[in-house]
Design a protein around this motif. Structure first.
Motif, mmCIF file in Angstrom:
data_model
loop_
_atom_site.group_PDB
_atom_site.id
_atom_site.type_symbol
_atom_site.label_atom_id
_atom_site.label_comp_id
_atom_site.label_asym_id
_atom_site.label_seq_id
_atom_site.Cartn_x
_atom_site.Cartn_y
_atom_site.Cartn_z
ATOM 1 N N ILE A 217 0.831 -1.204 0.000
ATOM 2 C CA ILE A 217 0.000 0.000 0.000
ATOM 3 C C ILE A 217 0.869 1.260 0.000
ATOM 4 C CG2 ILE A 217 -1.868 1.214 1.165
ATOM 5 C CD1 ILE A 217 -2.684 -1.429 2.446
ATOM 6 N N GLY A 218 0.626 2.126 -0.967
ATOM 7 C CA GLY A 218 1.417 3.342 -1.138
ATOM 8 C C GLY A 218 0.983 4.466 -0.216
ATOM 9 N N ILE A 219 1.281 4.348 1.054
ATOM 10 C CA ILE A 219 0.918 5.376 2.034
ATOM 11 C C ILE A 219 1.768 6.634 1.825
ATOM 12 C CG2 ILE A 219 0.830 5.974 4.489
ATOM 13 C CD1 ILE A 219 -1.256 3.891 3.714
ATOM 14 N N GLN A 220 3.082 6.475 1.793
ATOM 15 C CA GLN A 220 4.099 7.536 1.622
ATOM 16 C C GLN A 220 4.204 8.464 2.832
ATOM 17 O OE1 GLN A 220 5.502 6.201 -0.527
ATOM 18 N NE2 GLN A 220 4.202 5.617 -2.218
ATOM 19 N N SER A 221 3.086 8.941 3.354
ATOM 20 C CA SER A 221 3.101 9.775 4.564
ATOM 21 C C SER A 221 1.702 9.809 5.165
ATOM 22 C CB SER A 221 3.561 11.191 4.234
ATOM 23 O OG SER A 221 3.483 12.020 5.400
ATOM 24 N N PHE A 222 1.643 10.002 6.485
ATOM 25 C CA PHE A 222 0.359 10.164 7.158
ATOM 26 C C PHE A 222 0.032 11.641 7.382
ATOM 27 C CE2 PHE A 222 1.651 5.851 8.398
ATOM 28 C CZ PHE A 222 0.473 5.143 8.135
ATOM 29 N N PHE A 223 0.836 12.533 6.797
ATOM 30 C CA PHE A 223 0.640 13.970 6.990
ATOM 31 C C PHE A 223 0.125 14.630 5.709
ATOM 32 C CE2 PHE A 223 3.445 12.847 10.428
ATOM 33 C CZ PHE A 223 3.016 13.646 11.483
ATOM 34 N N GLU A 224 -0.908 15.427 5.866
ATOM 35 C CA GLU A 224 -1.579 16.052 4.730
ATOM 36 C C GLU A 224 -0.635 16.922 3.906
ATOM 37 O OE1 GLU A 224 -4.591 15.285 2.788
ATOM 38 O OE2 GLU A 224 -5.052 15.029 4.913
ATOM 39 N N ALA A 225 0.221 17.700 4.584
ATOM 40 C CA ALA A 225 1.116 18.606 3.861
ATOM 41 C C ALA A 225 2.073 17.834 2.955
ATOM 42 C CB ALA A 225 1.903 19.467 4.850
ATOM 43 N N ASP A 226 2.575 16.703 3.443
ATOM 44 C CA ASP A 226 3.471 15.879 2.634
ATOM 45 C C ASP A 226 2.756 15.339 1.401
ATOM 46 O OD1 ASP A 226 5.336 16.256 4.631
ATOM 47 O OD2 ASP A 226 5.103 14.254 5.496
ATOM 48 N N LEU A 227 1.539 14.857 1.603
ATOM 49 C CA LEU A 227 0.778 14.259 0.503
ATOM 50 C C LEU A 227 0.455 15.292 -0.572
ATOM 51 C CD1 LEU A 227 -1.619 12.008 2.621
ATOM 52 C CD2 LEU A 227 0.394 11.280 1.325
ATOM 53 N N LYS A 228 0.157 16.514 -0.139
ATOM 54 C CA LYS A 228 -0.124 17.578 -1.103
ATOM 55 C C LYS A 228 1.140 17.973 -1.855
ATOM 56 C CE LYS A 228 -4.161 19.544 1.247
ATOM 57 N NZ LYS A 228 -4.718 20.722 1.983
ATOM 58 N N LEU A 229 2.259 18.054 -1.141
ATOM 59 C CA LEU A 229 3.525 18.399 -1.797
ATOM 60 C C LEU A 229 3.867 17.375 -2.881
ATOM 61 C CD1 LEU A 229 6.792 19.634 -0.183
ATOM 62 C CD2 LEU A 229 6.866 17.625 -1.662
ATOM 63 N N MET A 230 3.581 16.101 -2.608
ATOM 64 C CA MET A 230 3.893 15.038 -3.566
ATOM 65 C C MET A 230 2.800 14.824 -4.602
ATOM 66 S SD MET A 230 5.802 12.182 -1.145
ATOM 67 C CE MET A 230 4.582 12.146 0.178
ATOM 68 N N ASN A 231 1.646 15.497 -4.411
ATOM 69 C CA ASN A 231 0.487 15.365 -5.300
ATOM 70 C C ASN A 231 -0.063 13.944 -5.311
ATOM 71 O OD1 ASN A 231 -1.364 16.720 -7.033
ATOM 72 N ND2 ASN A 231 -0.439 15.731 -8.811
ATOM 73 N N ARG A 232 -0.148 13.349 -4.126
ATOM 74 C CA ARG A 232 -0.736 12.028 -4.003
ATOM 75 C C ARG A 232 -2.244 12.106 -4.174
ATOM 76 N NH1 ARG A 232 1.714 7.646 -4.762
ATOM 77 N NH2 ARG A 232 0.460 6.529 -3.227
ATOM 78 N N ALA A 233 -2.856 11.024 -4.681
ATOM 79 C CA ALA A 233 -4.298 11.018 -4.946
ATOM 80 C C ALA A 233 -5.120 10.823 -3.676
ATOM 81 C CB ALA A 233 -4.635 9.914 -5.953
ATOM 82 N N HIS A 234 -4.488 10.335 -2.597
ATOM 83 C CA HIS A 234 -5.231 10.089 -1.371
ATOM 84 C C HIS A 234 -4.897 11.142 -0.325
ATOM 85 C CE1 HIS A 234 -1.324 8.234 -0.401
ATOM 86 N NE2 HIS A 234 -1.628 8.428 0.876
ATOM 87 N N ASN A 235 -5.669 11.152 0.750
ATOM 88 C CA ASN A 235 -5.386 12.051 1.869
ATOM 89 C C ASN A 235 -5.040 11.231 3.111
ATOM 90 O OD1 ASN A 235 -7.882 11.274 3.164
ATOM 91 N ND2 ASN A 235 -8.954 12.723 1.834
ATOM 92 N N ALA A 236 -4.683 11.934 4.189
ATOM 93 C CA ALA A 236 -4.224 11.260 5.403
ATOM 94 C C ALA A 236 -5.317 10.403 6.038
ATOM 95 C CB ALA A 236 -3.715 12.294 6.405
ATOM 96 N N THR A 237 -6.547 10.872 5.963
ATOM 97 C CA THR A 237 -7.666 10.107 6.527
ATOM 98 C C THR A 237 -7.841 8.785 5.798
ATOM 99 O OG1 THR A 237 -8.820 12.138 7.189
ATOM 100 C CG2 THR A 237 -10.143 10.132 7.001
ATOM 101 N N GLU A 238 -7.748 8.819 4.473
ATOM 102 C CA GLU A 238 -7.863 7.591 3.679
ATOM 103 C C GLU A 238 -6.711 6.638 3.963
ATOM 104 O OE1 GLU A 238 -10.191 9.094 -0.362
ATOM 105 O OE2 GLU A 238 -8.076 9.653 -0.063
ATOM 106 N N ALA A 239 -5.525 7.190 4.204
ATOM 107 C CA ALA A 239 -4.360 6.360 4.504
ATOM 108 C C ALA A 239 -4.607 5.516 5.756
ATOM 109 C CB ALA A 239 -3.126 7.229 4.680
ATOM 110 N N LYS A 240 -5.119 6.159 6.787
ATOM 111 C CA LYS A 240 -5.369 5.451 8.047
ATOM 112 C C LYS A 240 -6.556 4.499 7.938
ATOM 113 C CE LYS A 240 -3.545 9.428 10.569
ATOM 114 N NZ LYS A 240 -3.859 10.589 11.413
#
Length: 399
Positions: free
Chosen positions: A137-160
């Motif tokens: 599973i491509g979590i990458q980070s549990f922090f919203e700011a990191d996910l936005k910086l990387m332009n991930r399709a999911h958010n922190a809530t979905e990761a958890k």
């Protein structure tokens, strides 16, 4: 002997020759919902040709079965891209194609790379009823700011949320984390690790954020929109990760991979130990120990070639020097290290003597050590293993 290469469209006869023993099959799914800023893998954000692509994958699986005539498939790995964009029916179609054309072991490891936003509770339950027995599973980070910086399709809530559900139905789960993210402190990185450990997963893959040429991240850094990656901080975070995970019972069995006993990735371990594998799909790579092949990096060209019963693959026959260098590169990344005896047996005394001579430089710097006739990297040298390996490469040989 010089390298020999074949490229372009190849008829349906075995391009890499017949293999023996155990091997794996990698299936590349070249689709994503959106482009991550750091990614330079081959993918398309348009799903218009998904049906055609799946049919082409099945055709390639069928056309290449003679290469594995004497080989037992021990692993099937869906990578990408985002393989979880395929429906369960499409994934099963591909799995069935492997079973119908190859000899498959009794309990193969079948891995699906998946993004959190694709793993609803219902989807996870459906997947748990299939032959897929491992999720990456491509979590990458549990922090919203990191996910936005990387332009991930999911958010922190979905990761958890996806991990809460996935751990109920799968006991073999790996998650990905990225360190060295600009603006992410060491304290935040430790929180990321703690959150991952809190879900009880038995495997974690973690990579330093790398700035690849011509990616959006590369462009943003050059324009000053995002600060550059700090290599020193990435180094610190690597060691924090290692200490934290080893204290929690994980074995650091490869540079970027940590697993509990019995949960090492069989697919990836086969790569590092030099076993044979077939790469199915556009841009996918194959290896049989003496030859390396890679498919065209274009979905349309790939589909058209397979519709004409052609394999759009380029093949390189590896010299003895290439094979030695590949063994050094993969071996130093792992806990198994480089076998001095294997080097002598497979490549001869000249290579063995060269290896020991070159390794001595790094042994004196406490970056390598020799134990049980194996050369391994020290804790100090682990983060530098790829660079050290390149210094052990043999070059300018004609054999």
């Amino acid at each position: 002997m010089e390298k020999q290469s074949r490229k372009g469209l190849i008829d349906s006869s075995s391009p890499l020759g017949k293999l023996e023993g155990a091997g794996g099959i990698y299936i590349h799914i070249p689709f994503c919902k959106q482009a991550c800023h750091y990614c330079d893998f081959h993918f398309s954000t348009s799903l218009k040709k998904k049906d055609e692509l799946v049919n082409a994958l099945v055709k390639e699986i069928e056309l290449r079965k003679s290469e594995f005539k004497s080989t037992t498939v021990e692993t099937i790995y869906f990578g990408g891209g985002t393989p979880s964009l395929l429906t369960n029916e499409e994934l099963q179609f591909l799995i069935d194609s492997v079973y119908n054309n190859y000899k498959v072991s009794k309990n193969p490891e079948i891995t699906l790379e998946a993004n959190p936003d694709d793993l609803s509770k219902d989807r996870i339950i459906e997947l748990s009823k299939s032959k897929i027995n491992r999720l990456s599973i491509g979590i990458q980070s549990f922090f919203e700011a990191d996910l936005k910086l990387m332009n991930r399709a999911h958010n922190a809530t979905e990761a958890k949320a996806c991990l809460e559900e996935a751990t109920k139905y799968f006991n073999n789960i790996s998650l990905d984390l990225i360190y060295g993210i600009p603006g992410a402190s060491n304290e935040q990185w430790l929180q990321n690790i703690d959150m991952a450990l809190g879900f009880g997963v038995p495997h974690i893959s973690s990579y330093a954020l790398t700035v690849e040429p011509k990616t959006a991240l590369d462009s943003f850094i050059k324009k000053g929109v995002i600060e550059d990656v700090d290599d020193e901080q990435a180094h610190e975070q690597f060691h924090l990760l290692k200490e934290k995970l080893e204290a929690s019972g994980f074995i650091h069995y490869e540079l970027s991979n940590f697993g509990k006993e019995g949960f090492f990735s069989k697919n990836n371990s086969a790569y590092w130990q030099g076993k044979s594998y077939l790469g199915i799909g556009p841009s996918a790579h194959s290896f049989n120990g003496k030859q390396r092949g890679w498919n065209v990096r274009n979905n349309t060209k790939y589909i058209k070639a397979l519709e004409a019963n052609k394999l759009p693959i380029e093949i390189e026959t590896l010299t003895q020097t290439d094979q030695y260098n590949e063994y050094i590169m993969t071996g130093l990344r792992t806990i198994w290290g480089v076998s001095i005896q294997k080097v002598e047996n497979d490549f001869g005394i000249v290579f063995k003597d060269y290896l020991i001579e070159q390794a001595e430089i790094f042994i004196n710097q406490q970056l390598l050590y020799i134990e049980d006739k194996h050369i391994r990297v020290t804790k100090k040298g682990q983060f530098l293993s790829d660079g050290i390996a390149s210094e052990l490469f043999k070059i300018n040989l004609t054999c």
